[in-house]
Write an enzyme that holds these catalytic residues in place. Structure first.
Site, mmCIF file in Angstrom:
data_model
loop_
_atom_site.group_PDB
_atom_site.id
_atom_site.type_symbol
_atom_site.label_atom_id
_atom_site.label_comp_id
_atom_site.label_asym_id
_atom_site.label_seq_id
_atom_site.Cartn_x
_atom_site.Cartn_y
_atom_site.Cartn_z
ATOM 1 N N CYS A 1 51.206 23.524 69.914
ATOM 2 C CA CYS A 1 50.505 22.710 68.898
ATOM 3 C C CYS A 1 50.756 23.231 67.485
ATOM 4 O O CYS A 1 50.320 22.598 66.506
ATOM 5 C CB CYS A 1 48.994 22.722 69.149
ATOM 6 S SG CYS A 1 48.535 22.379 70.846
ATOM 7 N N GLU A 29 23.912 6.590 63.468
ATOM 8 C CA GLU A 29 23.427 7.708 62.634
ATOM 9 C C GLU A 29 24.414 8.882 62.565
ATOM 10 O O GLU A 29 24.636 9.483 61.508
ATOM 11 C CB GLU A 29 22.075 8.189 63.186
ATOM 12 C CG GLU A 29 21.429 9.319 62.411
ATOM 13 C CD GLU A 29 20.931 8.902 61.021
ATOM 14 O OE1 GLU A 29 20.951 7.698 60.707
ATOM 15 O OE2 GLU A 29 20.543 9.810 60.257
HETATM 16 C C1 LIG Z 1 47.960 21.399 80.038
HETATM 17 S S1 LIG Z 1 49.408 21.608 79.118
HETATM 18 C C2 LIG Z 1 48.934 21.129 77.524
HETATM 19 C C3 LIG Z 1 49.966 21.354 76.448
HETATM 20 O O1 LIG Z 1 51.113 20.630 76.718
HETATM 21 C C4 LIG Z 1 49.425 20.952 75.112
HETATM 22 O O2 LIG Z 1 49.111 19.578 75.105
HETATM 23 C C5 LIG Z 1 48.224 21.713 74.715
HETATM 24 O O3 LIG Z 1 47.233 21.153 74.345
HETATM 25 C C6 LIG Z 1 48.201 23.196 74.718
HETATM 26 O O4 LIG Z 1 49.426 23.739 74.366
HETATM 27 P P1 LIG Z 1 49.594 25.313 74.263
HETATM 28 O O5 LIG Z 1 51.049 25.513 73.992
HETATM 29 O O6 LIG Z 1 49.157 25.913 75.572
HETATM 30 O O7 LIG Z 1 48.691 25.774 73.144
HETATM 31 ZN ZN LIG Z 2 47.362 19.001 74.074
#
Ligand SMILES: CSC[C@@H](O)[C@@H](O)C(=O)COP(=O)(O)O
Ligand SMILES: [Zn+2]
Length: 263
Positions: free
Chosen positions: A116, A159
């Site tokens: 992410c 609200e």
């Molecule tokens: C269950 S795998 C989920 C990932 O692909 C991703 O979507 C996520 O939210 C977390 O990614 P990460 O790399 O473990 O921080």
């Molecule tokens: Zn995710």
């Protein structure tokens, strides 16, 4: 007396550099907050099965360009403060990784930054956010299914909408700024983007949604979850909770045949 540590150890964990131990004594250190909030969010079913995550920019520290990011693919509720990646904006210079920490405190594999990360960075650079939360909340996923053919979620006259900020583009500063809170009767609009096989490939559509909707503090990702950001981690937490409440309510309204938009 042995030094205490907020990373829930009474003594310095074996091999943890003293300098880091000193930092982690502060319960409000971003690395501690990520651990604390991941445990809280796990209990809400928001970050189970390694999904979701949190990143915090050290807005209250001496260098607000320092960002803390959890490693990828780990059980988020079990992360330790020394397992964070620490990077400096704007170049994303890596200052520390869990691979630098003595092996007795870490896992045997090579840690990678959360998938992410580029999306968190987009929230920092485009919105000057202080923190970004990504959840796999079933309310977020379900609402994107109920709005399958739509590119936005909308709700008004509730609200809880008052917990969300009123954001406006300031042409002088060139930034989106908070100028108060929404009123309960106003319409909260959250853009929905489509999911892709690899998280990092969401960047383009997330950035487009952020630019197209200067009033939003969140982007829903269809069949996946939500990204929510705020000026600080505590604001991001409140926005995430308020939005999740509204998403859950809207699902119940839709099931009961009530339109979340009154007018
Ligand atoms: C269950 S795998 C989920 C990932 O692909 C991703 O979507 C996520 O939210 C977390 O990614 P990460 O790399 O473990 O921080
Ligand atoms: Zn995710």
């Amino acid at each position: 007396m042995s030094p205490t540590c907020n990373c829930s150890h009474d003594t310095i964990p074996n091999g943890l550099p003293r300098e880091l131990h000193e930092q982690f004594k502060d319960p409000n250190h971003p690395a501690n907050l990520i651990c604390e909030l991941c445990r809280l969010f796990y209990d809400n079913n928001w970050v189970t099965g390694t999904g979701g995550g949190i990143s915090i920019r050290d807005v209250e520290g001496p260098n607000p360009n320092i960002v803390y990011i959890a490693p990828s693919g780990v059980q988020k509720e079990r992360i330790q403060p020394w397992e964070m990646f620490v990077v400096e904006l704007p170049d994303e210079k890596i200052l520390r990784t869990p691979n630098d920490i003595p092996k007795e405190l870490t896992k045997s594999y090579k840690y990678k930054q959360s998938a992410c990360t580029p999306l968190f960075i987009s929230c920092y650079t485009l919105r000057d956010a202080g923190a970004c939360i990504h959840t796999h909340s079933q309310n977020a996923v379900m609402i994107t299914l109920l709005y399958e053919d739509q590119s936005v979620f909308k709700i008004n006259h509730i609200e809880q909408i008052k917990a969300l900020p009123r954001l406006e583009y300031n042409s002088k500063s060139g930034k989106v700024e908070k100028i108060g809170s929404l009123e309960n009767f106003e319409t909260l609009i959250i853009p929905i983007i489509d999911n892709v096989p690899h998280e990092e490939d969401l960047v383009e559509s997330l950035e487009k949604a952020i630019k197209d909707y200067p009033g939003t503090s969140a982007v829903l990702v269809r069949r996946h979850g939500i990204y929510v950001w705020g000026e600080t981690i505590w604001k991001a937490k409140v926005y995430n909770e308020a939005i999740d409440y509204l998403l859950e309510l809207a699902i119940k309204m839709k099931i009961a045949g009530i339109n979340p938009i009154k007018d």
